[in-house]
Design an enzyme around this catalytic site. Sequence first.
Site, PDB file in Angstrom:
ATOM      1  CE  LYS A 134      -3.615   2.439   2.550  1.00 26.52           C
ATOM      2  NZ  LYS A 134      -4.670   2.375   3.580  1.00 26.52           N
ATOM      3  CG  HIS A 284     -13.336 -22.613 -39.183  1.00 26.71           C
ATOM      4  ND1 HIS A 284     -13.121 -21.302 -38.822  1.00 26.71           N
ATOM      5  CD2 HIS A 284     -13.247 -22.633 -40.539  1.00 26.71           C
ATOM      6  CE1 HIS A 284     -12.926 -20.563 -39.905  1.00 26.71           C
ATOM      7  NE2 HIS A 284     -12.993 -21.352 -40.962  1.00 26.71           N
TER       8      HIS A 284
END
Length: 528
Positions: A134, A284
Amino acid sequence: MKALLSVSDKTGVLELARELNALGVQLISTGGTAKLLADNGLPVTEVAEVTGFPEMLDGRVKTLHPMVHGGLLARRDFPEHMAALKEHNIGTIDILVVNLYPFEATVAKPGCTLGDAIENIDIGGPAMVRSAAKNWKDVAVLTDAGQYAGVVAELKAGGISSTTRFKLSVAAFNRISNYDAAISNYLSSVNLSAGVPGDEAEPQRLAFPGQSNANYVKLQDLRYGENPHQSAAYYRDMNPAQGSLVTGVQLQGKELSYNNIADADAAWECVKSFDVPACVIVKHANPCGVAVGANPFEAYGKAFQTDPTSAFGGIIAFNRPLDGEAALAVSKQFVEVLIATDFTPEALAVFKAKANVRLMKIELPQGAAEASRNAVDIKRIGSGLLLQSADNHDMTLADLRVVTVKQPTAQQMEDLLFAWKVAKYVKSNAIVFCKDGMTMGVGAGQMSRLDSARIASIKAEHAKLTLRGTAVASDAFFPFRDGLDVVVDAGATCVIQPGGSMRDQEVIDAANERGVAMVFTGVRHFRH
Protein backbone atom coordinates in the site's frame (compact mmCIF):
# COMPACT_ATOMS: atom_id res chain seq x y z
CA MET A 1 17.82 2.55 5.54
CA LYS A 2 16.24 -0.50 7.14
CA ALA A 3 15.11 -3.83 5.69
CA LEU A 4 12.90 -6.39 7.41
CA LEU A 5 13.46 -9.96 6.19
CA SER A 6 11.03 -12.74 7.15
CA VAL A 7 10.90 -15.65 4.74
CA SER A 8 9.63 -19.21 4.77
CA ASP A 9 11.58 -20.15 1.63
CA LYS A 10 15.19 -19.17 2.35
CA THR A 11 16.31 -19.38 -1.30
CA GLY A 12 18.66 -16.48 -2.03
CA VAL A 13 17.91 -14.60 1.17
CA LEU A 14 21.41 -14.98 2.65
CA GLU A 15 23.01 -13.57 -0.50
CA LEU A 16 20.47 -10.72 -0.51
CA ALA A 17 21.17 -9.92 3.13
CA ARG A 18 24.91 -9.80 2.45
CA GLU A 19 24.38 -7.35 -0.40
CA LEU A 20 22.09 -5.17 1.72
CA ASN A 21 24.53 -5.19 4.60
CA ALA A 22 27.37 -4.18 2.29
CA LEU A 23 25.25 -1.23 1.16
CA GLY A 24 24.79 -0.12 4.75
CA VAL A 25 21.20 -1.30 5.12
CA GLN A 26 20.24 -2.23 8.70
CA LEU A 27 18.81 -5.76 8.87
CA ILE A 28 15.77 -6.70 10.97
CA SER A 29 14.49 -10.27 10.92
CA THR A 30 12.32 -12.91 12.55
CA GLY A 31 12.81 -16.44 13.90
CA GLY A 32 14.56 -18.81 11.55
CA THR A 33 15.55 -16.09 9.11
CA ALA A 34 17.27 -14.11 11.88
CA LYS A 35 19.11 -17.24 13.02
CA LEU A 36 20.31 -17.96 9.47
CA LEU A 37 21.69 -14.45 9.08
CA ALA A 38 23.32 -14.41 12.52
CA ASP A 39 24.87 -17.85 12.05
CA ASN A 40 26.51 -16.51 8.90
CA GLY A 41 28.02 -13.53 10.67
CA LEU A 42 25.60 -10.83 9.58
CA PRO A 43 24.49 -8.13 12.04
CA VAL A 44 20.77 -8.56 12.51
CA THR A 45 18.20 -7.20 14.95
CA GLU A 46 15.42 -9.56 16.02
CA VAL A 47 11.90 -8.23 15.56
CA ALA A 48 11.23 -8.87 19.23
CA GLU A 49 13.89 -6.25 20.06
CA VAL A 50 12.13 -3.76 17.80
CA THR A 51 8.64 -4.39 19.16
CA GLY A 52 9.68 -4.92 22.75
CA PHE A 53 7.37 -7.90 22.74
CA PRO A 54 8.40 -11.56 22.41
CA GLU A 55 7.17 -13.89 19.71
CA MET A 56 4.28 -15.90 21.12
CA LEU A 57 1.64 -18.51 20.35
CA ASP A 58 4.14 -20.74 18.52
CA GLY A 59 5.13 -17.86 16.27
CA ARG A 60 1.55 -16.93 15.32
CA VAL A 61 2.14 -13.47 16.78
CA LYS A 62 5.46 -11.75 16.14
CA THR A 63 5.13 -8.96 13.54
CA LEU A 64 1.52 -7.91 14.25
CA HIS A 65 2.63 -4.78 16.10
CA PRO A 66 2.55 -0.98 15.57
CA MET A 67 6.37 -0.86 15.72
CA VAL A 68 6.36 -2.93 12.50
CA HIS A 69 3.26 -1.72 10.68
CA GLY A 70 3.83 1.91 11.66
CA GLY A 71 7.28 1.70 10.08
CA LEU A 72 5.81 0.20 6.90
CA LEU A 73 2.70 2.36 6.53
CA ALA A 74 3.95 5.84 7.42
CA ARG A 75 3.94 8.25 4.50
CA ARG A 76 7.30 10.02 4.45
CA ASP A 77 5.74 13.07 2.76
CA PHE A 78 3.07 13.47 5.47
CA PRO A 79 4.52 15.53 8.37
CA GLU A 80 1.82 14.28 10.74
CA HIS A 81 2.81 10.65 9.98
CA MET A 82 6.45 11.34 10.67
CA ALA A 83 5.59 13.24 13.86
CA ALA A 84 3.57 10.25 15.07
CA LEU A 85 6.49 7.91 14.44
CA LYS A 86 8.81 10.24 16.37
CA GLU A 87 6.35 10.53 19.26
CA HIS A 88 6.14 6.74 19.63
CA ASN A 89 9.80 6.07 18.79
CA ILE A 90 8.92 4.03 15.67
CA GLY A 91 11.56 3.68 12.97
CA THR A 92 10.75 3.54 9.27
CA ILE A 93 11.19 0.30 7.32
CA ASP A 94 12.24 0.89 3.71
CA ILE A 95 12.51 -2.62 2.32
CA LEU A 96 10.34 -5.62 3.19
CA VAL A 97 11.37 -9.12 2.12
CA VAL A 98 8.65 -11.69 2.77
CA ASN A 99 7.48 -14.96 1.29
CA LEU A 100 4.60 -16.82 2.81
CA TYR A 101 4.03 -20.13 4.55
CA PRO A 102 3.80 -22.83 1.84
CA PHE A 103 0.03 -23.31 1.95
CA GLU A 104 -0.34 -24.39 -1.70
CA ALA A 105 2.47 -26.95 -1.46
CA THR A 106 1.13 -28.28 1.84
CA VAL A 107 -2.43 -28.96 0.67
CA ALA A 108 -1.10 -30.53 -2.55
CA LYS A 109 0.57 -33.29 -0.56
CA PRO A 110 -1.28 -36.62 -0.29
CA GLY A 111 -2.74 -37.11 3.16
CA CYS A 112 -2.67 -33.43 4.12
CA THR A 113 -4.71 -33.03 7.32
CA LEU A 114 -6.94 -30.10 8.13
CA GLY A 115 -4.52 -29.21 10.92
CA ASP A 116 -1.58 -29.12 8.48
CA ALA A 117 -3.53 -26.83 6.18
CA ILE A 118 -4.64 -24.45 8.93
CA GLU A 119 -1.14 -24.10 10.42
CA ASN A 120 0.20 -23.17 6.99
CA ILE A 121 -2.13 -20.20 6.66
CA ASP A 122 0.16 -17.20 7.06
CA ILE A 123 -1.23 -14.19 8.96
CA GLY A 124 1.63 -11.86 9.79
CA GLY A 125 3.31 -12.21 6.40
CA PRO A 126 0.32 -11.14 4.27
CA ALA A 127 -0.43 -8.32 6.73
CA MET A 128 3.09 -6.91 6.35
CA VAL A 129 3.04 -7.39 2.58
CA ARG A 130 -0.23 -5.48 2.28
CA SER A 131 1.08 -2.65 4.44
CA ALA A 132 4.29 -2.31 2.44
CA ALA A 133 2.54 -2.67 -0.92
CA LYS A 134 0.00 0.00 0.00
CA ASN A 135 2.86 2.37 0.86
CA TRP A 136 4.81 1.57 -2.33
CA LYS A 137 5.98 5.16 -2.81
CA ASP A 138 8.20 4.77 0.25
CA VAL A 139 8.65 1.02 0.71
CA ALA A 140 9.93 -1.68 -1.67
CA VAL A 141 8.30 -5.07 -1.02
CA LEU A 142 9.95 -8.25 -2.33
CA THR A 143 7.82 -11.40 -2.36
CA ASP A 144 9.86 -13.61 -4.70
CA ALA A 145 13.54 -14.52 -4.88
CA GLY A 146 13.52 -13.66 -8.56
CA GLN A 147 13.19 -9.98 -7.59
CA TYR A 148 16.29 -9.82 -5.40
CA ALA A 149 19.00 -9.26 -8.02
CA GLY A 150 17.16 -6.43 -9.78
CA VAL A 151 16.54 -4.53 -6.56
CA VAL A 152 20.17 -4.90 -5.45
CA ALA A 153 21.32 -3.62 -8.85
CA GLU A 154 19.13 -0.52 -8.53
CA LEU A 155 20.31 0.13 -4.98
CA LYS A 156 23.91 0.00 -6.18
CA ALA A 157 23.03 2.40 -8.98
CA GLY A 158 21.64 4.97 -6.56
CA GLY A 159 18.20 3.82 -5.40
CA ILE A 160 15.07 1.88 -6.21
CA SER A 161 12.98 3.68 -8.82
CA SER A 162 9.31 4.49 -8.27
CA THR A 163 8.48 2.36 -11.32
CA THR A 164 10.16 -0.66 -9.74
CA ARG A 165 8.51 -0.04 -6.37
CA PHE A 166 5.10 0.12 -8.04
CA LYS A 167 5.77 -3.09 -10.01
CA LEU A 168 6.83 -4.79 -6.78
CA SER A 169 3.63 -3.57 -5.13
CA VAL A 170 1.47 -4.99 -7.91
CA ALA A 171 3.35 -8.31 -7.72
CA ALA A 172 2.84 -8.33 -3.95
CA PHE A 173 -0.92 -7.79 -4.16
CA ASN A 174 -1.12 -10.44 -6.88
CA ARG A 175 0.71 -12.89 -4.61
CA ILE A 176 -1.68 -12.16 -1.74
CA SER A 177 -4.65 -12.57 -4.07
CA ASN A 178 -3.41 -15.95 -5.27
CA TYR A 179 -2.59 -17.05 -1.73
CA ASP A 180 -6.04 -16.12 -0.40
CA ALA A 181 -7.69 -17.77 -3.41
CA ALA A 182 -5.83 -21.02 -2.69
CA ILE A 183 -6.98 -20.94 0.95
CA SER A 184 -10.56 -20.16 -0.08
CA ASN A 185 -10.63 -22.93 -2.69
CA TYR A 186 -9.28 -25.49 -0.21
CA LEU A 187 -11.51 -24.62 2.73
CA SER A 188 -14.57 -24.23 0.46
CA SER A 189 -13.97 -27.77 -0.77
CA VAL A 190 -14.19 -29.36 2.69
CA ASN A 191 -17.29 -31.55 2.68
CA LEU A 192 -19.17 -30.30 5.72
CA SER A 193 -21.92 -32.88 5.24
CA ALA A 194 -19.31 -35.45 6.29
CA GLY A 195 -18.59 -33.43 9.43
CA VAL A 196 -15.68 -31.16 10.29
CA PRO A 197 -12.63 -33.41 10.78
CA GLY A 198 -10.19 -33.13 13.63
CA ASP A 199 -6.80 -31.56 13.12
CA GLU A 200 -5.16 -34.95 12.56
CA ALA A 201 -7.67 -36.10 9.94
CA GLU A 202 -7.63 -35.59 6.20
CA PRO A 203 -10.95 -33.94 5.30
CA GLN A 204 -13.34 -35.32 2.74
CA ARG A 205 -13.21 -32.96 -0.24
CA LEU A 206 -15.91 -31.82 -2.65
CA ALA A 207 -15.10 -32.19 -6.34
CA PHE A 208 -16.05 -28.55 -6.82
CA PRO A 209 -15.57 -26.04 -3.98
CA GLY A 210 -18.36 -23.87 -2.62
CA GLN A 211 -16.52 -20.89 -4.09
CA SER A 212 -14.30 -21.07 -7.16
CA ASN A 213 -11.43 -18.59 -7.37
CA ALA A 214 -9.52 -18.65 -10.66
CA ASN A 215 -6.24 -16.80 -11.16
CA TYR A 216 -4.54 -16.27 -14.51
CA VAL A 217 -1.48 -14.41 -15.77
CA LYS A 218 -1.69 -12.39 -18.98
CA LEU A 219 0.74 -13.53 -21.64
CA GLN A 220 -0.11 -10.93 -24.25
CA ASP A 221 -2.76 -8.64 -25.66
CA LEU A 222 -4.14 -9.87 -28.97
CA ARG A 223 -4.89 -7.82 -32.06
CA TYR A 224 -8.56 -8.71 -31.73
CA GLY A 225 -10.87 -11.54 -30.71
CA GLU A 226 -12.90 -13.94 -32.83
CA ASN A 227 -13.87 -10.95 -34.97
CA PRO A 228 -12.07 -7.63 -35.59
CA HIS A 229 -14.58 -5.61 -33.56
CA GLN A 230 -13.82 -7.69 -30.42
CA SER A 231 -10.83 -7.02 -28.14
CA ALA A 232 -8.96 -9.95 -26.60
CA ALA A 233 -5.99 -11.07 -24.51
CA TYR A 234 -4.20 -14.38 -23.90
CA TYR A 235 -3.83 -15.71 -20.34
CA ARG A 236 -2.35 -18.81 -18.71
CA ASP A 237 -2.91 -20.63 -15.45
CA MET A 238 -0.76 -19.54 -12.51
CA ASN A 239 1.02 -22.88 -12.61
CA PRO A 240 0.73 -24.25 -16.16
CA ALA A 241 1.20 -27.97 -16.73
CA GLN A 242 4.32 -29.01 -18.60
CA GLY A 243 3.49 -29.82 -22.20
CA SER A 244 0.39 -27.60 -22.39
CA LEU A 245 -0.12 -25.06 -25.18
CA VAL A 246 0.67 -22.04 -22.99
CA THR A 247 4.18 -23.42 -22.38
CA GLY A 248 4.93 -23.32 -26.10
CA VAL A 249 7.53 -21.04 -27.64
CA GLN A 250 6.85 -19.28 -30.94
CA LEU A 251 9.97 -19.61 -33.08
CA GLN A 252 8.89 -17.45 -36.02
CA GLY A 253 5.90 -15.94 -37.75
CA LYS A 254 3.25 -13.29 -37.21
CA GLU A 255 1.64 -12.74 -33.84
CA LEU A 256 -0.86 -15.44 -32.94
CA SER A 257 -4.50 -14.42 -33.20
CA TYR A 258 -7.37 -15.38 -30.91
CA ASN A 259 -8.62 -17.95 -33.43
CA ASN A 260 -5.07 -19.25 -34.04
CA ILE A 261 -4.69 -19.98 -30.34
CA ALA A 262 -8.10 -21.64 -30.00
CA ASP A 263 -7.50 -23.88 -33.02
CA ALA A 264 -3.90 -24.59 -31.99
CA ASP A 265 -5.14 -25.83 -28.63
CA ALA A 266 -7.66 -28.13 -30.33
CA ALA A 267 -4.95 -29.55 -32.60
CA TRP A 268 -2.41 -29.96 -29.82
CA GLU A 269 -4.82 -31.63 -27.39
CA CYS A 270 -5.77 -34.15 -30.06
CA VAL A 271 -2.29 -34.95 -31.39
CA LYS A 272 -0.68 -35.41 -27.99
CA SER A 273 -3.25 -38.10 -27.14
CA PHE A 274 -1.47 -40.50 -29.54
CA ASP A 275 1.54 -42.55 -28.45
CA VAL A 276 2.86 -43.15 -31.99
CA PRO A 277 3.88 -40.45 -34.49
CA ALA A 278 0.73 -38.53 -35.38
CA CYS A 279 -0.43 -35.47 -37.29
CA VAL A 280 -3.63 -33.49 -36.70
CA ILE A 281 -4.94 -30.78 -39.01
CA VAL A 282 -7.59 -28.49 -37.50
CA LYS A 283 -9.85 -25.97 -39.19
CA HIS A 284 -12.38 -23.93 -37.26
CA ALA A 285 -11.93 -25.95 -34.05
CA ASN A 286 -12.54 -29.33 -35.73
CA PRO A 287 -10.02 -31.93 -36.89
CA CYS A 288 -10.32 -32.20 -40.67
CA GLY A 289 -7.52 -34.73 -40.95
CA VAL A 290 -5.90 -37.05 -38.39
CA ALA A 291 -3.43 -39.84 -39.04
CA VAL A 292 -0.65 -41.89 -37.50
CA GLY A 293 2.39 -43.16 -39.33
CA ALA A 294 5.91 -44.46 -39.05
CA ASN A 295 7.16 -40.87 -38.99
CA PRO A 296 5.83 -37.28 -39.27
CA PHE A 297 6.10 -37.29 -43.06
CA GLU A 298 3.89 -40.36 -43.42
CA ALA A 299 1.42 -39.15 -40.77
CA TYR A 300 1.10 -35.75 -42.47
CA GLY A 301 0.55 -37.24 -45.91
CA LYS A 302 -2.33 -39.39 -44.65
CA ALA A 303 -3.88 -36.60 -42.59
CA PHE A 304 -3.76 -34.14 -45.47
CA GLN A 305 -5.30 -36.67 -47.83
CA THR A 306 -8.48 -36.77 -45.71
CA ASP A 307 -9.61 -33.29 -46.69
CA PRO A 308 -7.11 -31.20 -48.72
CA THR A 309 -9.67 -28.43 -49.25
CA SER A 310 -10.33 -27.81 -45.56
CA ALA A 311 -6.64 -28.18 -44.71
CA PHE A 312 -5.93 -24.94 -46.60
CA GLY A 313 -5.03 -22.30 -44.01
CA GLY A 314 -5.36 -24.77 -41.15
CA ILE A 315 -3.45 -25.48 -37.97
CA ILE A 316 -1.13 -28.50 -38.16
CA ALA A 317 0.25 -30.27 -35.10
CA PHE A 318 2.76 -33.10 -34.69
CA ASN A 319 3.56 -35.02 -31.51
CA ARG A 320 7.14 -35.55 -32.67
CA PRO A 321 10.02 -33.30 -33.78
CA LEU A 322 9.48 -32.06 -37.34
CA ASP A 323 12.23 -33.04 -39.75
CA GLY A 324 13.16 -31.61 -43.11
CA GLU A 325 11.22 -34.15 -45.17
CA ALA A 326 7.94 -33.49 -43.36
CA ALA A 327 8.57 -29.74 -43.29
CA LEU A 328 9.06 -29.69 -47.05
CA ALA A 329 5.74 -31.50 -47.56
CA VAL A 330 3.88 -29.13 -45.24
CA SER A 331 5.48 -26.05 -46.83
CA LYS A 332 3.79 -26.80 -50.15
CA GLN A 333 0.44 -25.83 -48.59
CA PHE A 334 -0.79 -22.65 -46.93
CA VAL A 335 -0.63 -23.19 -43.16
CA GLU A 336 -1.43 -20.67 -40.41
CA VAL A 337 0.29 -22.36 -37.47
CA LEU A 338 2.64 -25.34 -37.33
CA ILE A 339 3.19 -27.04 -33.97
CA ALA A 340 5.73 -29.72 -33.10
CA THR A 341 7.70 -30.90 -30.09
CA ASP A 342 10.80 -29.58 -31.85
CA PHE A 343 12.13 -28.55 -35.28
CA THR A 344 15.33 -29.86 -36.83
CA PRO A 345 17.68 -27.30 -38.42
CA GLU A 346 16.57 -28.60 -41.82
CA ALA A 347 12.90 -27.97 -40.93
CA LEU A 348 13.67 -24.44 -39.74
CA ALA A 349 15.56 -23.77 -42.96
CA VAL A 350 12.53 -24.82 -45.02
CA PHE A 351 10.30 -22.25 -43.31
CA LYS A 352 12.87 -19.47 -43.15
CA ALA A 353 11.60 -18.27 -46.51
CA LYS A 354 8.01 -18.34 -45.22
CA ALA A 355 8.39 -15.73 -42.49
CA ASN A 356 4.64 -15.39 -41.85
CA VAL A 357 4.15 -19.05 -40.93
CA ARG A 358 3.86 -19.30 -37.17
CA LEU A 359 6.10 -22.08 -35.83
CA MET A 360 5.42 -23.22 -32.27
CA LYS A 361 7.63 -25.56 -30.29
CA ILE A 362 5.98 -27.31 -27.32
CA GLU A 363 8.22 -29.62 -25.36
CA LEU A 364 6.45 -32.81 -24.39
CA PRO A 365 8.63 -34.83 -22.00
CA GLN A 366 7.78 -38.47 -21.41
CA GLY A 367 4.53 -38.72 -19.49
CA ALA A 368 3.71 -35.02 -19.93
CA ALA A 369 0.79 -35.68 -22.31
CA GLU A 370 -1.16 -37.19 -19.44
CA ALA A 371 -0.02 -34.62 -16.88
CA SER A 372 -0.78 -31.62 -19.10
CA ARG A 373 -4.45 -32.40 -19.48
CA ASN A 374 -6.89 -29.96 -17.91
CA ALA A 375 -8.53 -31.42 -14.82
CA VAL A 376 -11.52 -29.08 -15.16
CA ASP A 377 -13.28 -27.57 -18.17
CA ILE A 378 -14.80 -24.11 -17.83
CA LYS A 379 -17.50 -22.55 -20.00
CA ARG A 380 -18.57 -18.94 -19.56
CA ILE A 381 -22.30 -18.22 -19.54
CA GLY A 382 -24.23 -15.04 -18.77
CA SER A 383 -23.03 -13.85 -15.33
CA GLY A 384 -21.79 -17.31 -14.45
CA LEU A 385 -19.64 -20.34 -15.17
CA LEU A 386 -20.18 -23.99 -15.92
CA LEU A 387 -17.46 -26.19 -14.42
CA GLN A 388 -17.05 -29.87 -15.16
CA SER A 389 -14.36 -32.50 -14.87
CA ALA A 390 -12.51 -32.65 -18.18
CA ASP A 391 -13.27 -35.45 -20.65
CA ASN A 392 -10.05 -37.36 -20.04
CA HIS A 393 -11.49 -40.85 -20.48
CA ASP A 394 -9.25 -43.15 -22.50
CA MET A 395 -10.81 -46.21 -24.11
CA THR A 396 -9.08 -49.58 -24.21
CA LEU A 397 -9.95 -52.86 -25.91
CA ALA A 398 -11.04 -54.29 -22.59
CA ASP A 399 -13.69 -51.55 -22.27
CA LEU A 400 -15.43 -52.44 -25.53
CA ARG A 401 -18.51 -54.66 -25.66
CA VAL A 402 -19.28 -56.42 -28.93
CA VAL A 403 -23.06 -56.44 -29.37
CA THR A 404 -23.42 -58.02 -32.82
CA VAL A 405 -23.17 -61.53 -34.16
CA LYS A 406 -20.28 -60.48 -36.38
CA GLN A 407 -17.07 -60.02 -34.39
CA PRO A 408 -14.61 -57.26 -35.36
CA THR A 409 -11.23 -58.43 -36.62
CA ALA A 410 -8.06 -57.33 -34.83
CA GLN A 411 -7.47 -54.71 -37.55
CA GLN A 412 -11.05 -53.46 -37.25
CA MET A 413 -10.67 -53.15 -33.48
CA GLU A 414 -7.57 -51.02 -34.03
CA ASP A 415 -9.43 -48.84 -36.52
CA LEU A 416 -12.40 -48.52 -34.18
CA LEU A 417 -10.23 -47.32 -31.29
CA PHE A 418 -8.50 -44.84 -33.60
CA ALA A 419 -11.85 -43.53 -34.85
CA TRP A 420 -13.14 -43.24 -31.28
CA LYS A 421 -10.11 -41.24 -30.19
CA VAL A 422 -10.58 -38.79 -33.08
CA ALA A 423 -14.34 -38.47 -32.47
CA LYS A 424 -13.58 -37.26 -28.94
CA TYR A 425 -12.09 -34.08 -30.43
CA VAL A 426 -14.76 -33.45 -33.09
CA LYS A 427 -17.67 -31.13 -32.31
CA SER A 428 -20.92 -32.97 -31.71
CA ASN A 429 -22.76 -34.44 -33.49
CA ALA A 430 -19.64 -36.26 -34.65
CA ILE A 431 -19.36 -39.02 -37.23
CA VAL A 432 -15.82 -40.13 -38.14
CA PHE A 433 -14.85 -42.71 -40.79
CA CYS A 434 -11.34 -44.19 -40.42
CA LYS A 435 -9.17 -46.91 -41.88
CA ASP A 436 -5.54 -47.96 -41.46
CA GLY A 437 -4.66 -45.21 -38.99
CA MET A 438 -6.17 -42.25 -40.86
CA THR A 439 -9.42 -40.37 -41.05
CA MET A 440 -11.35 -40.98 -44.28
CA GLY A 441 -14.27 -38.64 -43.67
CA VAL A 442 -15.24 -36.32 -40.80
CA GLY A 443 -18.73 -34.97 -40.17
CA ALA A 444 -18.88 -32.37 -37.39
CA GLY A 445 -21.13 -30.00 -35.53
CA GLN A 446 -24.45 -30.74 -37.19
CA MET A 447 -27.83 -30.61 -35.47
CA SER A 448 -28.61 -34.03 -36.99
CA ARG A 449 -26.35 -37.07 -36.72
CA LEU A 450 -27.63 -38.13 -40.13
CA ASP A 451 -26.37 -34.87 -41.63
CA SER A 452 -22.95 -35.39 -40.01
CA ALA A 453 -22.78 -38.85 -41.59
CA ARG A 454 -23.75 -37.49 -44.99
CA ILE A 455 -21.20 -34.66 -44.76
CA ALA A 456 -18.47 -37.14 -43.85
CA SER A 457 -19.37 -39.16 -46.97
CA ILE A 458 -19.34 -36.04 -49.15
CA LYS A 459 -15.93 -35.04 -47.76
CA ALA A 460 -14.54 -38.47 -48.60
CA GLU A 461 -15.97 -38.29 -52.11
CA HIS A 462 -14.39 -34.86 -52.70
CA ALA A 463 -11.04 -36.21 -51.49
CA LYS A 464 -11.45 -39.21 -53.81
CA LEU A 465 -11.35 -41.61 -50.88
CA THR A 466 -13.44 -44.75 -50.72
CA LEU A 467 -15.26 -45.53 -47.50
CA ARG A 468 -15.54 -49.24 -48.31
CA GLY A 469 -14.26 -51.27 -45.38
CA THR A 470 -13.99 -48.33 -43.01
CA ALA A 471 -14.61 -48.16 -39.28
CA VAL A 472 -16.98 -45.43 -38.14
CA ALA A 473 -17.29 -43.75 -34.75
CA SER A 474 -20.33 -41.90 -33.47
CA ASP A 475 -19.73 -39.74 -30.40
CA ALA A 476 -23.24 -40.52 -29.08
CA PHE A 477 -25.74 -43.31 -29.62
CA PHE A 478 -27.84 -43.77 -32.74
CA PRO A 479 -31.41 -42.96 -31.67
CA PHE A 480 -32.81 -44.85 -34.69
CA ARG A 481 -31.47 -47.37 -37.16
CA ASP A 482 -31.41 -44.80 -39.96
CA GLY A 483 -28.08 -43.39 -38.74
CA LEU A 484 -26.52 -46.84 -38.89
CA ASP A 485 -27.97 -47.47 -42.35
CA VAL A 486 -26.43 -44.25 -43.67
CA VAL A 487 -22.89 -45.11 -42.54
CA VAL A 488 -23.18 -48.72 -43.73
CA ASP A 489 -24.53 -47.53 -47.11
CA ALA A 490 -21.44 -45.32 -47.31
CA GLY A 491 -19.19 -48.37 -46.88
CA ALA A 492 -18.57 -48.84 -43.15
CA THR A 493 -18.11 -52.45 -42.06
CA CYS A 494 -17.77 -51.85 -38.32
CA VAL A 495 -19.14 -49.26 -35.92
CA ILE A 496 -18.23 -47.94 -32.48
CA GLN A 497 -20.78 -46.01 -30.46
CA PRO A 498 -21.70 -45.48 -26.79
CA GLY A 499 -25.01 -47.32 -26.78
CA GLY A 500 -27.66 -46.36 -24.25
CA SER A 501 -30.58 -45.58 -26.56
CA MET A 502 -34.07 -46.86 -25.85
CA ARG A 503 -33.83 -48.38 -29.32
CA ASP A 504 -30.42 -50.00 -28.93
CA GLN A 505 -31.85 -53.39 -29.82
CA GLU A 506 -33.36 -52.00 -33.01
CA VAL A 507 -29.94 -50.64 -34.01
CA ILE A 508 -28.21 -53.92 -33.04
CA ASP A 509 -30.74 -55.87 -35.13
CA ALA A 510 -30.06 -53.51 -38.05
CA ALA A 511 -26.31 -54.11 -37.73
CA ASN A 512 -26.86 -57.88 -37.74
CA GLU A 513 -29.16 -57.55 -40.72
CA ARG A 514 -26.52 -55.51 -42.61
CA GLY A 515 -23.73 -57.90 -41.62
CA VAL A 516 -21.54 -55.34 -39.83
CA ALA A 517 -19.78 -55.55 -36.49
CA MET A 518 -20.69 -53.08 -33.76
CA VAL A 519 -19.20 -52.37 -30.36
CA PHE A 520 -20.52 -50.29 -27.46
CA THR A 521 -18.25 -48.12 -25.32
CA GLY A 522 -20.68 -47.14 -22.58
CA VAL A 523 -19.12 -43.66 -22.73
CA ARG A 524 -20.31 -40.62 -24.66
CA HIS A 525 -18.07 -37.85 -26.04
CA PHE A 526 -20.26 -34.79 -26.63
CA ARG A 527 -18.05 -31.77 -27.38
CA HIS A 528 -19.83 -28.43 -27.56
